[in-house]
Design a protein around this motif. Sequence first.
Motif, PDB file in Angstrom:
ATOM      1  N   ARG B 167       0.826  -1.191   0.000  1.00 23.05           N
ATOM      2  CA  ARG B 167       0.000   0.000   0.000  1.00 23.05           C
ATOM      3  C   ARG B 167       0.875   1.261   0.000  1.00 23.05           C
ATOM      4  O   ARG B 167       0.613   2.215  -0.732  1.00 23.05           O
ATOM      5  CB  ARG B 167      -0.858  -0.084   1.256  1.00 23.05           C
ATOM      6  CG  ARG B 167      -1.819   0.998   1.479  1.00 23.05           C
ATOM      7  CD  ARG B 167      -2.760   0.593   2.605  1.00 23.05           C
ATOM      8  NE  ARG B 167      -3.372   1.755   3.172  1.00 23.05           N
ATOM      9  CZ  ARG B 167      -2.896   2.421   4.220  1.00 23.05           C
ATOM     10  NH1 ARG B 167      -1.813   2.006   4.817  1.00 23.05           N
ATOM     11  NH2 ARG B 167      -3.504   3.494   4.657  1.00 23.05           N
ATOM     12  N   HIS B 168       1.933   1.238   0.804  1.00 17.96           N
ATOM     13  CA  HIS B 168       2.783   2.424   0.871  1.00 17.96           C
ATOM     14  C   HIS B 168       3.597   2.588  -0.411  1.00 17.96           C
ATOM     15  O   HIS B 168       3.841   3.708  -0.857  1.00 17.96           O
ATOM     16  CB  HIS B 168       3.713   2.338   2.076  1.00 17.96           C
ATOM     17  CG  HIS B 168       2.974   2.414   3.379  1.00 17.96           C
ATOM     18  ND1 HIS B 168       2.238   3.514   3.731  1.00 17.96           N
ATOM     19  CD2 HIS B 168       2.806   1.519   4.363  1.00 17.96           C
ATOM     20  CE1 HIS B 168       1.669   3.309   4.905  1.00 17.96           C
ATOM     21  NE2 HIS B 168       1.996   2.084   5.306  1.00 17.96           N
ATOM     22  N   ALA B 170       2.588   1.688  -3.399  1.00 21.99           N
ATOM     23  CA  ALA B 170       1.651   2.237  -4.386  1.00 21.99           C
ATOM     24  C   ALA B 170       1.453   3.724  -4.133  1.00 21.99           C
ATOM     25  O   ALA B 170       1.398   4.529  -5.073  1.00 21.99           O
ATOM     26  CB  ALA B 170       0.324   1.488  -4.311  1.00 21.99           C
ATOM     27  N   ALA B 171       1.375   4.108  -2.862  1.00 25.83           N
ATOM     28  CA  ALA B 171       1.192   5.527  -2.544  1.00 25.83           C
ATOM     29  C   ALA B 171       2.404   6.340  -2.991  1.00 25.83           C
ATOM     30  O   ALA B 171       2.259   7.471  -3.464  1.00 25.83           O
ATOM     31  CB  ALA B 171       0.966   5.699  -1.043  1.00 25.83           C
ATOM     32  N   LEU B 173       4.329   5.616  -5.581  1.00 28.74           N
ATOM     33  CA  LEU B 173       4.176   5.761  -7.031  1.00 28.74           C
ATOM     34  C   LEU B 173       3.193   6.882  -7.334  1.00 28.74           C
ATOM     35  O   LEU B 173       3.440   7.734  -8.191  1.00 28.74           O
ATOM     36  CB  LEU B 173       3.650   4.467  -7.651  1.00 28.74           C
ATOM     37  CG  LEU B 173       4.615   3.310  -7.826  1.00 28.74           C
ATOM     38  CD1 LEU B 173       3.912   2.165  -8.548  1.00 28.74           C
ATOM     39  CD2 LEU B 173       5.833   3.762  -8.618  1.00 28.74           C
ATOM     40  N   ALA B 174       2.073   6.875  -6.622  1.00 27.91           N
ATOM     41  CA  ALA B 174       1.038   7.883  -6.866  1.00 27.91           C
ATOM     42  C   ALA B 174       1.595   9.280  -6.620  1.00 27.91           C
ATOM     43  O   ALA B 174       1.418  10.180  -7.444  1.00 27.91           O
ATOM     44  CB  ALA B 174      -0.178   7.620  -5.978  1.00 27.91           C
TER      45      ALA B 174
END
Lengths: 256, 293
Positions: B167-168, B170-171, B173-174
């Motif tokens: 999750r972190h 992906a965050a 990357l975002a």
Amino acid sequence: MSDVLTLSNVETMYGRVMAIRGVSLKVTEGSIVTIMGSNGAGKTTILKTISGALDPFKGRIAFERAEIAGLDPDVVARRGIAHSPEGREVFPLLSVRDNLMMGAYTRRDRDEVARDMEKVLGWFPVLRDFLEKSAIYLSGGQQQMVALGRAFMQRPRLMLLDEPSLGLSPRLIQEIFAIICRMNGDEGVTMLLVEQNANVALPVSDFGYVLETGRIVMEGPRDVLLASDDIREFYLGIKGEAARGDRRWKVKKTWR
Amino acid sequence: MELLTIADVLQLLLVGLSQGCLYSLIAIGLVLVYKATEQVNFAQGEFMMMGAFVGYQFIVLMGLPYWLGVGLTLIVMGAFGYGIDALVVRRLTGQPVFTVFILTLALGIALRAVAGMIWGFGNYTLPAPIPGNLKIGPVVMAWSSILAILLTALISVGLYAFFRFSRHGAAMLALSQNQLAAFYMGIPVKRLTSVIWAMSAVFGACAGLLLAPITLVSTSMGFIGFKAFAGAIVGGFGSIPGAVAGCLLIGVTEPFFDIAFPTMKGIGAYLVMFAVLLIRPQGLLAQIHAKKV
Ligand SMILES: Nc1ncnc2c1ncn2[C@@H]1O[C@H](COP(=O)(O)OP(=O)(O)O)[C@@H](O)[C@H]1O
Ligand SMILES: [Mg+2]
């Protein structure tokens, strides 16, 4: 019904230029409120000030009675305000699914998140075909759907929508506004909408404000605004166009 | 020039590969920070140097067991990277990118001076993580070189999994693709950015600890950061696999170049960079979707 959001005398500056000049407004729980205004009136600035991307120079912003002015935008988001920004601002290289899931970043309720994902795909079935594609490959309308869906995935109690109709065909605008109404009606999300396109925004709103060069110059319930000659002429274009200089003069004379 | 035997070639390839892996560890840190914030940390080589000195402090001066010293070094350097962003770089948000360039250049110079004041300007030995060599037929490899290759492979795979599945990750990357939108999602952008600086300092420290037994610890050891830079540019700068590929290319060609042109020892890395940029100005693995503007 209680007020979810209250702005009192908010002023926002870009350097030494004041873009918002003492704006006061409120958004009642469960309603759709629209701020209408032409390009450059300060609509985006108001939304950015609420969500914390800009700090107000003066004034107070209360969300569910707590002061939120000056908080970082991620903190404001965690409080329950989702901001669907002007120009969609999707994550270009993330897949549509990951874009939507980013909305649920702060949530822990996996089952509910999965159900909300299905809800979003039910509203925008076209996104189903692009789930694993990067968002950069989507059309403007599809990106708008992603932006709206992503904001809904935050399960906000207040949604800020910045010109969701911008650059879309009339048919897509109808489609997207129908979903906005369902998010409000079926899911109970309170909405603060800003639009140049009053024709489509005002009819779905409960209450409206008119913004001119950083000031609220008129406000009222939908039906009152829809009946107003000034609104009909200058924002709905019903009586034909007036010259720009003419319009400023008249606006000042009748509204202030 | 004498002809090289197959064994010589193999030996040089492996040495070059392990050197390229050390460049990669530094370059990964550069690219992580660049992708997240579009800031270039010119002090990345000095982060590596600090890692080596902090390890020297714990392991040699304080006499702690080797792996305990390594663990403490990585913790200290992680905190150091986090702090540099949280206390200094973050305050420059909104300033021209150029400001951060100058800031990190100055930071690198300052770190060399500070390290010299604390530990002196000499050359110091740090033991290798695993002493001795591995002999395979005629080829001899130091265990620390082999460790450099394994660790780089491990970190590359680990990072891939982190960005893909966590999750972190992906965050991160975002936030590297659209910082404001990441803020709007409730992603703690400031904290995660500091974590990225911490990761980049930790990878730099790993390189420093592995390089130290080979080149000795000194205030000037951070200059190999420039070769990591060249490798990252060869790879397109915006991509981690690209940076690793670029660094490996530079690492592997370097020993052959030095043998072929002994008078130009040390500039092979930059010639490779120029050659690649002439043929592919965007780098080997440039991001397919170049940023607009
Ligand atoms: N980043 C900025 N720097 C300086 N002035 C800005 C900036 N963004 C907007 N403005 C100015 O603030 C005013 C309001 O802009 P904005 O809120 O974007 O209007 P709207 O969304 O209603 O079109 C405009 O006059 C615009 O030129
Ligand atoms: Mg706007």
